[in-house]
Design a protein around this motif. Sequence first.
Motif, PDB file in Angstrom:
ATOM      1  N   VAL A  31       0.834  -1.201   0.000  1.00  0.00           N
ATOM      2  CA  VAL A  31       0.000   0.000   0.000  1.00  0.00           C
ATOM      3  C   VAL A  31       0.870   1.253   0.000  1.00  0.00           C
ATOM      4  N   LEU A  32       1.946   1.256   0.767  1.00  0.00           N
ATOM      5  CA  LEU A  32       2.844   2.408   0.786  1.00  0.00           C
ATOM      6  C   LEU A  32       3.473   2.633  -0.585  1.00  0.00           C
ATOM      7  N   ALA A  33       3.923   1.568  -1.228  1.00  0.00           N
ATOM      8  CA  ALA A  33       4.564   1.706  -2.538  1.00  0.00           C
ATOM      9  C   ALA A  33       3.580   2.243  -3.577  1.00  0.00           C
ATOM     10  N   VAL A  34       2.372   1.673  -3.625  1.00  0.00           N
ATOM     11  CA  VAL A  34       1.393   2.099  -4.624  1.00  0.00           C
ATOM     12  C   VAL A  34       0.857   3.494  -4.311  1.00  0.00           C
ATOM     13  N   SER A  35       0.541   3.756  -3.061  1.00  0.00           N
ATOM     14  CA  SER A  35      -0.102   5.021  -2.700  1.00  0.00           C
ATOM     15  C   SER A  35       0.843   6.199  -2.838  1.00  0.00           C
ATOM     16  N   THR A  36       2.110   6.030  -2.445  1.00  0.00           N
ATOM     17  CA  THR A  36       3.047   7.152  -2.542  1.00  0.00           C
ATOM     18  C   THR A  36       3.362   7.487  -3.994  1.00  0.00           C
ATOM     19  N   THR A  37       3.607   6.489  -4.827  1.00  0.00           N
ATOM     20  CA  THR A  37       3.920   6.770  -6.228  1.00  0.00           C
ATOM     21  C   THR A  37       2.706   7.323  -6.968  1.00  0.00           C
ATOM     22  N   ALA A  38       1.542   6.704  -6.774  1.00  0.00           N
ATOM     23  CA  ALA A  38       0.343   7.196  -7.444  1.00  0.00           C
ATOM     24  C   ALA A  38      -0.062   8.569  -6.915  1.00  0.00           C
ATOM     25  N   GLY A  39       0.042   8.766  -5.604  1.00  0.00           N
ATOM     26  CA  GLY A  39      -0.304  10.060  -5.033  1.00  0.00           C
ATOM     27  C   GLY A  39       0.596  11.174  -5.515  1.00  0.00           C
ATOM     28  N   TYR A  40       1.891  10.892  -5.631  1.00  0.00           N
ATOM     29  CA  TYR A  40       2.820  11.911  -6.143  1.00  0.00           C
ATOM     30  C   TYR A  40       2.530  12.218  -7.602  1.00  0.00           C
TER      31      TYR A  40
ATOM     32  N   MET B  64      -1.920  11.886  -2.079  1.00  0.00           N
ATOM     33  CA  MET B  64      -2.062  12.959  -3.061  1.00  0.00           C
ATOM     34  C   MET B  64      -2.302  14.298  -2.371  1.00  0.00           C
ATOM     35  N   GLN B  65      -3.189  14.310  -1.379  1.00  0.00           N
ATOM     36  CA  GLN B  65      -3.464  15.545  -0.656  1.00  0.00           C
ATOM     37  C   GLN B  65      -2.243  16.022   0.114  1.00  0.00           C
ATOM     38  N   PHE B  66      -1.464  15.090   0.657  1.00  0.00           N
ATOM     39  CA  PHE B  66      -0.277  15.499   1.396  1.00  0.00           C
ATOM     40  C   PHE B  66       0.771  16.096   0.458  1.00  0.00           C
ATOM     41  N   PHE B  67       0.989  15.466  -0.689  1.00  0.00           N
ATOM     42  CA  PHE B  67       1.967  16.001  -1.641  1.00  0.00           C
ATOM     43  C   PHE B  67       1.525  17.355  -2.184  1.00  0.00           C
ATOM     44  N   LYS B  68       0.216  17.564  -2.334  1.00  0.00           N
ATOM     45  CA  LYS B  68      -0.273  18.860  -2.783  1.00  0.00           C
ATOM     46  C   LYS B  68       0.007  19.957  -1.757  1.00  0.00           C
ATOM     47  N   SER B  69       0.048  19.581  -0.493  1.00  0.00           N
ATOM     48  CA  SER B  69       0.252  20.571   0.562  1.00  0.00           C
ATOM     49  C   SER B  69       1.703  21.011   0.675  1.00  0.00           C
TER      50      SER B  69
END
Length: 277
Positions: free
Chosen positions: A85-94, A157-162
């Motif tokens: 989940v960390l690998a998928v969520s961080t790359t997709a979110g970024y 995604m929201q965290f990277f946007k911030s």
Amino acid sequence: MNRGYYWLITALSIPAFLWLIPTLWMISLSFQPNEVLARTTSTTAFGLIPVPFTAGNYAALFSFGQTPMWFLNSAIVALGMTLGVLAVSTTAGYALARLEFPFKRAILVLCLVGLMVPEQAVFIPLYTMFADLGWHNSYHALILPRMAVPIGVFLMMQFFKSIPKDIEEAARIDGVGWLQIFWHIMLPLARPAMMTLAILTFLYAWNDYLWPLVSAREPERFTITLGLASIQSNFAQSEGLGRVMASGVIASLPVVILFLMFQRHVVRAMTAGGTKG
């Protein structure tokens, strides 16, 4: 002000204690002999004090040879799912927060729609797909379906946007590529959100019951929740209420310890998200 603060703590402690009573009662019952519980579950101090006291329920539970194996299975599945989940969520979110690529808006809409789809609605397609691949009753069948979670992608995604764009633009001026920016700049800044996502994912994976019930067919691949449920389907099979309560304590103890160890990271991430949002 100090007196008001103490009154506030007292007022909040009362409902907190009331909320904990069922848990304390479960712990108390797990330390009482089954022959006593067969007569009544009402003991001294409303059942919160184990009188008489015995650890036989826990000893009998661990004497069942498959319990340590179920713990190991849950640990493997929970850790594997958390890393995935960390690998998928961080790359997709970024990518959704910082990069421009075709069909970005459509992918974002699909991700948001995924938040509204109940997980039980996709059990039949998942079961059929893994059955065709012959993957049921395996670790990857228990881990892979839960690696791409829309809420994790949305959170990252929201965290990277911030994060201010000035940091990223300064790195680009120095000739740094987006992959290096992601790895050396964005990921270290995203540690609070990643820690929160990791804890929540681990707790969810450890407590998950429905998908292991569908996919795991042999006791050798049962998780701790599924395994303990299989031996306590009725009181006679589980040899008494005390054994049932002991299994509940054992199943919940790791996640309670994990949350107590890392709760400050969750609070810090929530606070940071609230101030930046």
